[in-house]
Design a protein around this motif. Structure first.
Motif, PDB file in Angstrom:
ATOM      1  N   LYS A 264       0.795  -1.099  -0.262  1.00  0.00           N
ATOM      2  CA  LYS A 264       0.024   0.022  -0.017  1.00  0.00           C
ATOM      3  C   LYS A 264       0.872   1.416  -0.060  1.00  0.00           C
ATOM      4  CE  LYS A 264      -4.043  -2.139   2.183  1.00  0.00           C
ATOM      5  NZ  LYS A 264      -4.828  -1.826   3.402  1.00  0.00           N
ATOM      6  N   GLU A 265       1.829   1.168   0.763  1.00  0.00           N
ATOM      7  CA  GLU A 265       2.665   2.487   0.702  1.00  0.00           C
ATOM      8  C   GLU A 265       3.569   2.856  -0.692  1.00  0.00           C
ATOM      9  OE1 GLU A 265       7.239   3.862   2.695  1.00  0.00           O
ATOM     10  OE2 GLU A 265       6.327   1.980   3.198  1.00  0.00           O
ATOM     11  N   HIS A 266       3.890   1.858  -1.421  1.00  0.00           N
ATOM     12  CA  HIS A 266       4.054   1.977  -2.796  1.00  0.00           C
ATOM     13  C   HIS A 266       3.165   2.416  -3.677  1.00  0.00           C
ATOM     14  CE1 HIS A 266       8.040  -0.628  -2.170  1.00  0.00           C
ATOM     15  NE2 HIS A 266       8.220   0.653  -1.531  1.00  0.00           N
ATOM     16  N   LEU A 267       1.931   1.837  -3.777  1.00  0.00           N
ATOM     17  CA  LEU A 267       0.914   2.091  -4.474  1.00  0.00           C
ATOM     18  C   LEU A 267       0.420   3.466  -4.361  1.00  0.00           C
ATOM     19  CD1 LEU A 267      -0.860  -1.476  -4.673  1.00  0.00           C
ATOM     20  CD2 LEU A 267       0.496  -0.391  -6.226  1.00  0.00           C
ATOM     21  N   THR A 343       7.997 -16.067 -14.369  1.00  0.00           N
ATOM     22  CA  THR A 343       7.793 -17.238 -13.469  1.00  0.00           C
ATOM     23  C   THR A 343       6.360 -17.145 -13.199  1.00  0.00           C
ATOM     24  OG1 THR A 343       8.477 -17.587 -11.254  1.00  0.00           O
ATOM     25  CG2 THR A 343       8.328 -15.405 -11.463  1.00  0.00           C
ATOM     26  N   THR A 344       5.656 -18.272 -12.571  1.00  0.00           N
ATOM     27  CA  THR A 344       4.457 -18.316 -11.877  1.00  0.00           C
ATOM     28  C   THR A 344       4.151 -17.994 -10.660  1.00  0.00           C
ATOM     29  OG1 THR A 344       4.657 -20.592 -11.577  1.00  0.00           O
ATOM     30  CG2 THR A 344       3.819 -20.081 -13.744  1.00  0.00           C
ATOM     31  N   ASP A 345       5.147 -17.221  -9.849  1.00  0.00           N
ATOM     32  CA  ASP A 345       5.026 -16.729  -8.862  1.00  0.00           C
ATOM     33  C   ASP A 345       3.844 -15.712  -8.421  1.00  0.00           C
ATOM     34  OD1 ASP A 345       6.119 -16.278  -5.821  1.00  0.00           O
ATOM     35  OD2 ASP A 345       6.293 -14.517  -6.542  1.00  0.00           O
ATOM     36  N   PRO A 346       3.109 -15.931  -7.474  1.00  0.00           N
ATOM     37  CA  PRO A 346       2.194 -14.833  -7.391  1.00  0.00           C
ATOM     38  C   PRO A 346       2.313 -13.332  -7.445  1.00  0.00           C
ATOM     39  CG  PRO A 346       1.649 -16.877  -5.820  1.00  0.00           C
ATOM     40  CD  PRO A 346       2.950 -16.820  -6.415  1.00  0.00           C
ATOM     41  N   GLN A 347       3.438 -13.139  -6.673  1.00  0.00           N
ATOM     42  CA  GLN A 347       3.956 -11.556  -6.513  1.00  0.00           C
ATOM     43  C   GLN A 347       4.587 -11.297  -7.934  1.00  0.00           C
ATOM     44  OE1 GLN A 347       7.453 -11.218  -3.787  1.00  0.00           O
ATOM     45  NE2 GLN A 347       7.323  -8.797  -4.360  1.00  0.00           N
ATOM     46  N   ALA A 348       5.276 -12.079  -8.809  1.00  0.00           N
ATOM     47  CA  ALA A 348       5.388 -11.974 -10.116  1.00  0.00           C
ATOM     48  C   ALA A 348       4.244 -11.730 -11.196  1.00  0.00           C
ATOM     49  CB  ALA A 348       6.457 -12.941 -10.648  1.00  0.00           C
ATOM     50  N   THR A 349       2.953 -12.342 -10.950  1.00  0.00           N
ATOM     51  CA  THR A 349       1.864 -12.416 -11.613  1.00  0.00           C
ATOM     52  C   THR A 349       1.578 -11.039 -11.156  1.00  0.00           C
ATOM     53  OG1 THR A 349       1.688 -14.773 -11.401  1.00  0.00           O
ATOM     54  CG2 THR A 349      -0.278 -13.356 -12.087  1.00  0.00           C
ATOM     55  N   GLU A 350       1.275 -10.393 -10.080  1.00  0.00           N
ATOM     56  CA  GLU A 350       0.653  -9.428  -9.526  1.00  0.00           C
ATOM     57  C   GLU A 350       1.590  -8.051 -10.346  1.00  0.00           C
ATOM     58  OE1 GLU A 350      -1.786  -8.357  -7.759  1.00  0.00           O
ATOM     59  OE2 GLU A 350      -2.761 -10.357  -7.396  1.00  0.00           O
ATOM     60  N   HIS A 351       2.876  -8.348 -10.388  1.00  0.00           N
ATOM     61  CA  HIS A 351       3.838  -7.181 -10.994  1.00  0.00           C
ATOM     62  C   HIS A 351       3.346  -7.168 -12.486  1.00  0.00           C
ATOM     63  CE1 HIS A 351       6.583  -5.693  -8.009  1.00  0.00           C
ATOM     64  NE2 HIS A 351       6.550  -6.916  -7.567  1.00  0.00           N
TER      65      HIS A 351
END
Length: 673
Positions: A264-267, A343-351
């Motif tokens: 949230k801080e970055h967004l 990659t299929t990492d959830p964080q990478a997907t969000e990015h």
């Protein structure tokens, strides 16, 4: 212009609901147009049956009441005077606006579903929402429905405008240059001939140039976005300081992308969004310049290839330009969807979702509106400046002329000889006539730029590709594209009426080669949606843990083939024409066959009656004396003369106006004979 662009005016809604908005529809029943506008009336009646719902049984006072301004603005923005556009600008222009209108209607329900999915994403705080796979299926089926219904709508309009199954005559272009003349085996005339091997040799030069220009542009775009990610990572790593660097090694690196957490801080940091959106915005402002350069290069290469017909020339030009634009406007989207994350990492997907969504939002808003300003308003401002400059120049010339006429006083005339005085007056008179002709409005209209529908069709195809391919990433894409369609519908009308020279009315039976381009886009959308769900969806990540990566790959391939099968089945099962058009074609065919059958029956009856009369006359003539036979022949000649004169004065019997059947007509014919 008033009815098409200013559709919300109350005068456009008097005695009609505002949907058809046909220009001068009240004049169709006038006696002046009754003799030469029967086809116009038929077209208007068909359109009125198909899309208008005017209550003819209501009182005249109720029809004159127009709806509220909000209703006229919201409902009227979806309708256009297509029949009037076709009559004035031709079918080629009318079909483009018909496609915008058709696609806008279908974007309504897709925008509603997409808005619901987007609200679910915002409420849950998860961009990878479980509804995404189902929404991707809905988007793919929506694209099939749009193409199938457009085929029916296009055929309906083509039949209504008299261009159904129309094939353009393939004639040589004026710019086509042949090496020799050969005898055509079909027409047996001399035609220009150009060896195909020479064209292929030139295409071996044009194709590498186009591909090279596209690859260089692709590398530039990837370098720009890669350095954007490095800059964002350094910004948060070094304490909010900007470091701009340019390097080719950043292409394909995932570390700078994953270095910044999406918390949230970055967004909530404005600088985060300035960096994320600033680079796509800058690229969107530069892309029109790149498109202009490639357009000039493509035109030069097309002229170099020396295509014979206009259809070949247009097809090769579309392939060159559309391939480049597809790379320019979709390279970053596919890069972050499949390669940039890696990659299929959830964080990478969000990015990946955040970057694709921000880039897509920039392209369909800022970049698109900037393109509108360049195509619509900038040429108009340039035109106004040129007119202002020409008028100033004209005023200066008029002042010089008046000054020269005043200087030609009687005292000066006495100093000149008669010949010189006459020559001076002729020069001033000719200059006066030329300046009077220069004040005509036709010269100002010639300064207007020519209308080119290529850029308009390219916009429509690009927007359709955004919706079908990447709505699953940003579900509000259909809503924004719907707004763009409604905006372009009126701005293009304004540009056509006030900012361009009137184009030649070209006859066509549809949108031509762009229909094939749209089908290609639907196939690409199937591959894109299935791949995005297989690589970026959490549901497929769970399946990968259960059945393995190879199983997910096989499932995605099967899903993609199933959707292609659905598309193929819909194209086969859904009729190409509406039922009203089919019934009208059958009725005309039946009337033609019935008329032909009646003519054959009458001809046969007439021939049989003639043979019996000859037999009777031969029998009676054999019994009569030669003088009596000669007298009968003279009487028969007089009867033939009177019969021929009566047949000219007697009006023909119309089959449509009579209520008799075929047998009654024949019986009536027997009684008269």
């Amino acid at each position: 212009y008033k009815c098409w662009v200013l559709f919300w005016l109350q005068s456009n809604w008097n005695n009609r609901d505002g949907r058809g908005l046909r220009v001068d529809s009240s004049k169709l029943n006038s006696p002046i147009l009754s003799t030469n506008s029967s086809s116009m009336k038929n077209c208007y009646s068909k359109e009125k049956k198909s899309i208008e719902t005017v209550d003819s049984s209501s009182a005249p006072g109720e029809q004159e009441l127009s709806p509220s301004f909000l209703y006229r603005l919201v409902v009227g923005c979806f309708y256009q005077p297509l029949d009037s556009i076709e009559e004035y600008y031709g079918e080629k222009v009318a079909f483009y606006f018909a496609w915008l209108q058709h696609c806008s209607f279908h974007l309504l329900y897709l925008s509603f579903v997409g808005a619901i999915v987007f609200i679910c994403q915002l409420s849950s705080g998860n961009w990878d929402h479980p509804l995404r796979p189902f929404f991707s299926i809905f988007v793919m089926i929506w694209s099939f429905v749009v193409m199938v219904t457009w085929r029916r709508r296009s055929n309906f309009l083509a039949y209504q405008w008299g261009t159904l199954d129309y094939q353009e005559e393939e004639i040589a272009r004026p710019e086509f240059k042949g090496t020799e003349y050969r005898v055509c085996p079909i027409t047996n005339t001399y035609v220009m001939y150009y060896p195909p091997w020479k064209r292929w040799l030139k295409m071996c030069v044009s194709i590498p140039l186009t591909v090279g220009f596209t690859i260089v542009t692709l590398l530039g775009i990837l370098i720009l976005y890669g350095n954007r990610d490095v800059m964002l990572a350094q910004y948060f790593a070094t304490g909010h300081s900007y470091h701009i660097s340019v390097s080719m090694d950043v292409i394909g690196q995932t570390a700078p992308i994953l270095a910044v957490e999406l918390n949230k801080e970055h967004l909530r940091d404005p600088d985060f969004w300035i960096i994320i959106i600033g680079f796509p915005t800058a690229l969107g402002l530069i892309l029109p310049l790149l498109n202009f350069c490639l357009r000039k290069v493509s035109l030069w290469l097309n002229e170099l290839e020396n295509h014979r017909t206009e259809a070949e020339y247009r097809t090769h030009f579309i392939i060159k330009v559309f391939a480049f634009r597809f790379v320019c406007y979709f390279a970053a989207l596919y890069y972050y969807s499949f390669i940039g994350v890696g990659t299929t990492d959830p964080q990478a997907t969000e990015h990946g979702i955040v970057r694709v969504a921000s880039t897509l939002f920039t392209y369909i808003t800022i970049a698109h509106w900037w393109n509108i300003c360049i195509n619509v308003f900038f040429p108009l401002l340039l035109y106004r400046w040129r007119i202002y400059r020409d008028r100033l120049r004209l005023k200066k010339e008029l002042r010089k002329l008046e000054k020269a006429e005043l200087e030609l006083t009687p005292s000066l005339e006495n100093c000149l000889s008669a010949e010189k005085r006459l020559e001076k007056k002729k020069q001033l008179l000719n200059k006066r006539l030329l300046l009077e002709h220069a004040q005509a409005n036709i010269w100002e209209e010639i300064v207007l730029p020519e209308h080119d529908s290529f850029t308009e069709y390219l916009f429509a195809v690009t927007q359709f590709a955004y919706v079908t391919c990447f709505s699953v990433i940003l579900p509000i894409t259909p809503l924004i594209v719907l707004f763009n369609h409604l905006l372009n519908m009126r701005l293009d009308a304004f540009k056509l009426c006030r900012g361009r020279r009137r184009p030649l009315a070209l006859k066509t039976g549809g949108i031509g080669v762009w229909n094939h381009v749209l089908h290609v886009v639907t196939v690409i959308a199937i591959l894109t949606n299935c791949s995005l769900m297989a690589l970026t969806s959490s549901q497929f990540s769970w399946l990968a843990n259960e059945i393995g990566t190879l199983g997910v790959f096989a499932l995605a391939i099967g899903w993609e083939h199933f959707m292609l099968l659905v598309k193929y089945i819909m194209q086969l099962t859904v009729s190409r024409m509406p039922q009203t058009v089919q019934d009208e074609i059958r009725r005309k065919k039946y009337d033609q066959e019935r008329k032909r059958y009646m003519q054959l029956r009458l001809k046969k009856r007439n021939s049989s009656y003639g043979t019996t009369e000859k037999k009777k006359s031969s029998i009676t003539s054999s019994k009569k004396s030669p003088s009596a036979v000669k007298k009968d022949e003279q009487v028969m000649d007089c009867c033939e003369i009177t019969k021929s004169t009566r047949s000219v004065a007697c009006p023909p019997i119309e089959e449509a106006s009579s209520n008799m059947s075929g047998s009654s007509i024949i019986e009536g014919y027997d009684e008269r004979t």
